[in-house]
Design a protein around this motif. Structure first.
Motif: not given
Length: 91
Positions: A29-38, A51-67
């Motif tokens: 959704r934030l148009a980022l590149d990369g990956w995630v894994r367990n 984009d730095e702003e988008a990466v920082r938004r994802l970083a903030k989202w990671l602090e809470r994650g899904p419900a």
């Protein structure tokens, strides 16, 4: 716009709660590149660049994650761009 890359680890109740899939959807959704894994130790590893702003938004989202997630710690470090295209869930 400046591009950055963050790599790191998320701890807590982050496996079995759709954390990887939700992270992937948010990154796309934030148009980022990369990956995630367990990881076998129960953490989730993530690498995101764009984009730095988008990466920082994802970083903030990671602090809470899904419900259903209960994040207790997020450790992210900036690193050199990897030149990855797209964002995927690694197995």
């Amino acid at each position: 716009m400046a591009r950055i890359c963050l790599h790191g680890y998320i701890s807590g109740t982050v496996q079995g709660v759709s954390f990887r899939q939700s992270t992937c959807a948010e990154a796309q959704r934030l148009a980022l590149d990369g990956w995630v894994r367990n990881l076998v130790d129960g953490r989730v590893e993530v690498l995101a660049e764009g984009d730095e702003e988008a990466v920082r938004r994802l970083a903030k989202w990671l602090e809470r994650g899904p419900a259903a997630a209960r994040v207790t710690d997020v450790q992210l470090e900036e690193q050199a761009l990897q030149g990855i295209a797209g964002f995927i869930v690694r197995r």
